[in-house]
Structure formats: C-alpha cells, structure tokens
Design a protein around this motif. Structure first.
Motif, PDB file in Angstrom:
ATOM      1  N   LYS A 152      29.241  10.237  30.487  1.00  0.00           N
ATOM      2  CA  LYS A 152      29.185  11.228  29.407  1.00  0.00           C
ATOM      3  C   LYS A 152      28.654  12.531  29.975  1.00  0.00           C
ATOM      4  O   LYS A 152      27.708  12.528  30.765  1.00  0.00           O
ATOM      5  N   GLU A 153      29.292  13.640  29.572  1.00  0.00           N
ATOM      6  CA  GLU A 153      28.865  14.936  30.100  1.00  0.00           C
ATOM      7  C   GLU A 153      27.774  15.544  29.218  1.00  0.00           C
ATOM      8  O   GLU A 153      27.865  15.520  27.995  1.00  0.00           O
ATOM      9  N   TYR A 154      26.736  16.037  29.870  1.00  0.00           N
ATOM     10  CA  TYR A 154      25.642  16.724  29.165  1.00  0.00           C
ATOM     11  C   TYR A 154      25.555  18.144  29.693  1.00  0.00           C
ATOM     12  O   TYR A 154      25.576  18.358  30.902  1.00  0.00           O
ATOM     13  N   LYS A 155      25.434  19.106  28.787  1.00  0.00           N
ATOM     14  CA  LYS A 155      25.392  20.510  29.224  1.00  0.00           C
ATOM     15  C   LYS A 155      24.050  21.120  28.851  1.00  0.00           C
ATOM     16  O   LYS A 155      23.557  20.922  27.740  1.00  0.00           O
ATOM     17  N   THR A 156      23.474  21.853  29.807  1.00  0.00           N
ATOM     18  CA  THR A 156      22.349  22.715  29.463  1.00  0.00           C
ATOM     19  C   THR A 156      22.874  24.135  29.581  1.00  0.00           C
ATOM     20  O   THR A 156      24.034  24.336  29.962  1.00  0.00           O
ATOM     21  N   TYR A 157      22.045  25.127  29.294  1.00  0.00           N
ATOM     22  CA  TYR A 157      22.588  26.493  29.300  1.00  0.00           C
ATOM     23  C   TYR A 157      22.997  26.958  30.694  1.00  0.00           C
ATOM     24  O   TYR A 157      23.763  27.884  30.848  1.00  0.00           O
ATOM     25  N   LYS A 158      22.501  26.280  31.762  1.00  0.00           N
ATOM     26  CA  LYS A 158      22.960  26.735  33.089  1.00  0.00           C
ATOM     27  C   LYS A 158      23.542  25.631  33.974  1.00  0.00           C
ATOM     28  O   LYS A 158      24.126  25.911  35.002  1.00  0.00           O
ATOM     29  N   GLU A 159      23.376  24.350  33.583  1.00  0.00           N
ATOM     30  CA  GLU A 159      23.878  23.267  34.449  1.00  0.00           C
ATOM     31  C   GLU A 159      24.591  22.194  33.633  1.00  0.00           C
ATOM     32  O   GLU A 159      24.298  22.013  32.451  1.00  0.00           O
ATOM     33  N   ASN A 160      25.503  21.487  34.313  1.00  0.00           N
ATOM     34  CA  ASN A 160      26.197  20.370  33.671  1.00  0.00           C
ATOM     35  C   ASN A 160      25.915  19.079  34.441  1.00  0.00           C
ATOM     36  O   ASN A 160      25.838  19.092  35.671  1.00  0.00           O
ATOM     37  N   PHE A 161      25.776  17.975  33.710  1.00  0.00           N
ATOM     38  CA  PHE A 161      25.513  16.681  34.338  1.00  0.00           C
ATOM     39  C   PHE A 161      26.449  15.626  33.782  1.00  0.00           C
ATOM     40  O   PHE A 161      26.871  15.707  32.630  1.00  0.00           O
ATOM     41  N   LEU A 162      26.727  14.623  34.610  1.00  0.00           N
ATOM     42  CA  LEU A 162      27.403  13.414  34.125  1.00  0.00           C
ATOM     43  C   LEU A 162      26.356  12.306  34.114  1.00  0.00           C
ATOM     44  O   LEU A 162      25.644  12.110  35.100  1.00  0.00           O
ATOM     45  N   LYS A 163      26.277  11.575  32.999  1.00  0.00           N
ATOM     46  CA  LYS A 163      25.302  10.479  32.953  1.00  0.00           C
ATOM     47  C   LYS A 163      26.012   9.199  32.545  1.00  0.00           C
ATOM     48  O   LYS A 163      26.983   9.228  31.783  1.00  0.00           O
ATOM     49  N   ARG A 164      25.497   8.073  33.064  1.00  0.00           N
ATOM     50  CA  ARG A 164      25.928   6.776  32.547  1.00  0.00           C
ATOM     51  C   ARG A 164      24.695   5.899  32.376  1.00  0.00           C
ATOM     52  O   ARG A 164      23.666   6.107  33.027  1.00  0.00           O
ATOM     53  N   PHE A 165      24.794   4.927  31.480  1.00  0.00           N
ATOM     54  CA  PHE A 165      23.623   4.134  31.096  1.00  0.00           C
ATOM     55  C   PHE A 165      23.926   2.649  31.218  1.00  0.00           C
ATOM     56  O   PHE A 165      25.025   2.212  30.893  1.00  0.00           O
ATOM     57  N   GLN A 166      22.923   1.899  31.667  1.00  0.00           N
ATOM     58  CA  GLN A 166      23.077   0.433  31.711  1.00  0.00           C
ATOM     59  C   GLN A 166      21.777  -0.219  31.256  1.00  0.00           C
ATOM     60  O   GLN A 166      20.687   0.143  31.729  1.00  0.00           O
ATOM     61  N   LEU A 167      21.896  -1.161  30.333  1.00  0.00           N
ATOM     62  CA  LEU A 167      20.689  -1.807  29.785  1.00  0.00           C
ATOM     63  C   LEU A 167      20.147  -2.847  30.771  1.00  0.00           C
ATOM     64  O   LEU A 167      20.923  -3.560  31.417  1.00  0.00           O
TER      65      LEU A 167
END
Length: 483
Positions: free
Chosen positions: A346-361
């Motif tokens: 899932k892509e997360y955006k801040t005002y100056k950077e973008n990240f891809l995150k994934r989660f595992q329980l």
C-alpha cells in the motif's frame, strides 16, 4: 445485636441506639426517584464534600449538622431519611441518628453494586431476566445508556467494551485495581475508577431502572482528555476507542514496551511492518533506477504492537444506475483483510516523500478489534464511504495472515463476532448504534442510547459496520451463537 451498638450500664441498649434500629419514616422513602448515576455533589453548594442523598425526593445535599443544607431541607420539607453517598450509612434528620435496617440494603446495592467471584463466573452462563423497581425487565449487561446530548459515539464504545468478558470481569472486582499506585496529582486514574463503577452498574442484577446514565464516566473522559472528547459534541468512535484503551492502559500502570495490563492482555497483537521508500514520481526513469540501489531505498522491517487493525475500504464508485440511484457497493471482509497478508503493498504519501508498506501479523490477541475506515478528511470536508462489508458472524479464520513460522505455534486462529458498532447518517452529524452478543443466551441485541431490541444475526451484516470486536475460540470452544 448490631456489632456497633454499645451496651448501657444496666446491660440494655440505651434509648438513643434503640431508636437507631427503628426509624418511623422508612415508609416515606421513594425508590422510584433515586438515581445515583450523577455526580455526587450538593444541589445547593455544589460541593462534593460530605454529600447526602435525600431518599424522599432524590436530591443531594451537603452536611448533617445544624444549619447544613441537608438539615435545613429535612426541616423545611419534612424529608427525614438521608444516605451518606460516601460511607453508605443512613441517617434520620433533623434528629441526627443513624438508621440500621436490613430493608435498606437494596438502596446501598444500587449505589455501590458488588460482585463475588462466583457471581462473575456465572455471568456468561445465565439467561435470567432481572426486574427493575419500576417493573421493566432487562438482561444485566444489555442495558441502555443515556445520550446526554451528543455522546452516543462514546456510549457505543463503552457498551462494546462492557461485553468483553475478561475486561469486564477485571473491572467488576474493585480489588483488582484499587491498590495501583499513581503519582500525586494524577487525574488519569479517575478513568479507571469511573469505568469500574459503570461496569458494575451495567451488570447490576438489582437495578431500580433498566438503563444507566454514563454521566460520571463521561465527565471523567472530558476532564482526562482535556476536552478532546465532549458530551455536547459528536465525536469519532475510533478516535475515542483508541484514546480510551491507551489511557486505561497507562492509568493501570502499563508502559509501551515492558509493563502489561488487562488492556494489553485482552487486545494487543503484533505485526511486522515492511517499508520501502519510493523515488519522486517526477524524476526521469534512469534516475529512479539508480536511486533504487541506494541503501535509503531498501526495504526495512520493524516489529510493532497494535490494539486494533484498520481495514481500508475500496473507493466508492461515483456513477449512478439507470434509476438515478447511487449503487451502494459491497466488499467481502477477506478482501479488505488482504492488507495484512504480508504481500499486498500500500502506498503512503507524506508532503515530501512516498513509501510502500506491507503488513504481516505475528500474534493474534484473544479479542481482536477491527476499525473499518469509513471517513476520509480532505482540505475542506470529511467524506464517508458507504460501502457495505460482507462478513460472516462466526468462524473467521485468520491463519493465512500470520507469518509461516508463527502459524506452527499459533494453535487457535478462528474468531467469532461479539460486538458491532454502526455509524448511520452523515459524517459530522450521524448517529451510532451497537449490536452485542449476550453470551448467556447466545442472542444478539441492538442498543441505541436507551433503546434495546433483539435482532436476527443475519440483519447485522447489512449495516455500515464501523468498529467490530471478535473473540478468539480457544481450546476447541464451539460456537455458542444463535446464528
């Protein structure tokens, strides 16, 4: 003879104490006006100190001595029977003697209900209706909460938490938390005390009325949250739940890492979060390619705990069907749970950077909370996503969302729904209601403020679910629900 009654010199009880056994005014007590859900302060001086309830009209007054508000009230209105709201002792005014009479025990029990370990153990096994003083019948625990003005968001969350057995059982017994030491001047412990009092009132089998006012609990919330959460202004159920669980945890002496409390024992799970930084989208392709080899753009992993899981809804379509009606989209629960399968990015955006995150329980708690993200804030207003989530009420297996090495050790991964909070209407002015499972009867009930109705399990899945609490099946428990 009562243990506190002194003997006179001739071996008989002196007349003053004999009077203390039999008061001629007990038949003036009006149980139908007694309400101990409100703040214990004098209705004239507004002081908390030495407050007494007049058992004839239900009002609170200060003091017992000459010229005190309670004394003047007793003379002016000929109301003679008073209860000290702190010591739970009864007095007759203006004569000022203590009344000792076993027929008054039902009043002290309503003011301060207590539960034995045996009663607590039996709570989820019985389906016996209680009869309130006004004749209405109710199931202890399935009790309406008064909406003072716009506090239904908090009521729904408090109702949900009161139906989580281990949390409820802990707070029903004051001995579990009354000796916790807090730093001087700390007001947060007030939340713990008031939540315990509310639990005992909601589960009281001998109430005078079939509903409870959360007045004192909510005053503690306003005070401890520094007015972030109000009684007079609609709040957000998820924000309140998140703040309340964390505030309870720290007030009980819990810390972020080491010190656990009943809150973390019941609700806390853990997950791995994988994060990868993305190059700026406007950069040329070759530059992006080069950047991806830098350390800064490599995937990192952190272990993190959670109290609830946020499930994202797909964007609601804007088109209408041929009858000009907006189509209400639907999505299966397992589609939105895919966020936690360790693969979905899932892509997360801040005002100056973008990240891809994934989660595992990596650890599933005994009680798992889902918060379905219905609201999105943009610069101008809050939008609500009306998508209906299709979920089964029992038998949701979450094994596939655990990492492989954890799957082998995690024996039980199947969950059944026990509470479902629904938000109806517009984002800022909608209302909340809740569906709860009564463990003793296996039946579902819908609670909205003071209204309590039974509901068929299949109706629950048609609502705009917002917060859900799921119970893990342990040691081959079978499903107890009347689905």
């Amino acid at each position: 003879m009562h243990p506190e009654t002194p003997l006179a010199k001739n071996g008989r009880v002196d007349s003053e104490d004999r009077r203390s056994r039999h008061c001629p005014y007990l038949d003036t007590i009006n149980r139908s006006v007694l309400d101990f859900d409100f703040e214990k302060l004098c209705s004239i001086s507004l002081s908390h100190i030495n407050a007494y309830a007049c058992l004839v009209c239900g009002k609170y007054f200060q003091g017992r001595g000459l010229k005190s508000h309670a004394y003047i009230h007793s003379v002016q209105f000929s109301h003679h029977v008073f209860l000290n709201l702190h010591t739970l002792k009864f007095y007759c005014l203006p004569d000022n003697y203590e009344i000792i009479d076993s027929s008054l025990e039902d009043i002290t029990y309503v003011l301060k209900p207590t539960f034995t370990k045996q009663q607590i153990t039996n709570l989820d096994k019985q389906a016996k209706l209680s009869r309130a003083y006004d004749g209405t019948t109710y199931l202890p625990g399935i009790v309406g909460l008064n909406n003072i003005k716009a506090n239904d968001y908090a009521n729904a969350v408090l109702q949900a938490l009161s139906n989580v057995p281990p949390l409820r059982n802990y707070f029903l017994e004051e001995d579990n938390y009354k000796n916790i030491r807090r730093p001087p001047g700390d007001i947060m412990f007030l939340l713990v005390q008031r939540f315990g009092e509310l639990m005992r009132k909601l589960w009281n089998p001998r109430n005078f009325k079939a509903h409870v006012s959360p007045h004192e609990m909510l005053q503690a919330v306003v005070l401890c949250s520094k007015k972030t959460f109000q009684i007079t202004k609609q709040g957000d159920g998820v924000d309140f739940l998140s703040w309340f669980l964390n505030a309870l945890h720290s007030a009980l002496g819990g810390t972020k890492k080491k010190k656990k409390t009943i809150v973390t024992d019941v609700f806390q799970g853990s997950m791995r979060i994988f994060t990868k930084k993305l190059p700026h989208p406007d950069l040329p392709a070759e530059e992006k390619e080069q950047l991806l080899h830098n350390d800064e753009y490599q995937e990192t992993m952190v272990e993190s705990t959670f109290m609830y899981l946020t499930l994202d809804l797909p964007t609601a379509p804007l088109y209408k069907d041929e009858k000009e009606q907006l189509i209400i989209p639907q999505v299966p629960l397992f589609n939105i749970l895919a966020k936690f399968n360790g693969i979905t990015e899932k892509e997360y955006k801040t005002y100056k950077e973008n990240f891809l995150k994934r989660f595992q329980l990596t650890k599933l708690p005994p009680y798992l909370i889902f918060c379905i993200k219905r609201f999105t804030k943009n610069n101008f207003f809050v939008e609500k996503n009306p998508t209906i989530v299709n979920f089964p009420i029992t038998n949701v297996d979450l094994r596939e969302y655990l990492s492989e090495e954890v799957q082998a050790v995690h024996k039980n991964t199947t969950y059944d729904l026990i509470a479902n909070i629904v938000h109806d209407g517009k984002p800022s002015e909608g209302s909340y209601r809740i569906h709860v499972l009564h463990h003793g009867t296996g039946k579902w009930y819908e609670l909205q403020d003071l209204q309590v109705t039974d509901i068929l399990p299949q109706m629950i899945t048609l609502s705009e679910a917002y917060i859900q609490i799921w119970k893990r099946r342990d040691n081959d428990e079978t499903n107890q629900q009347g689905a």
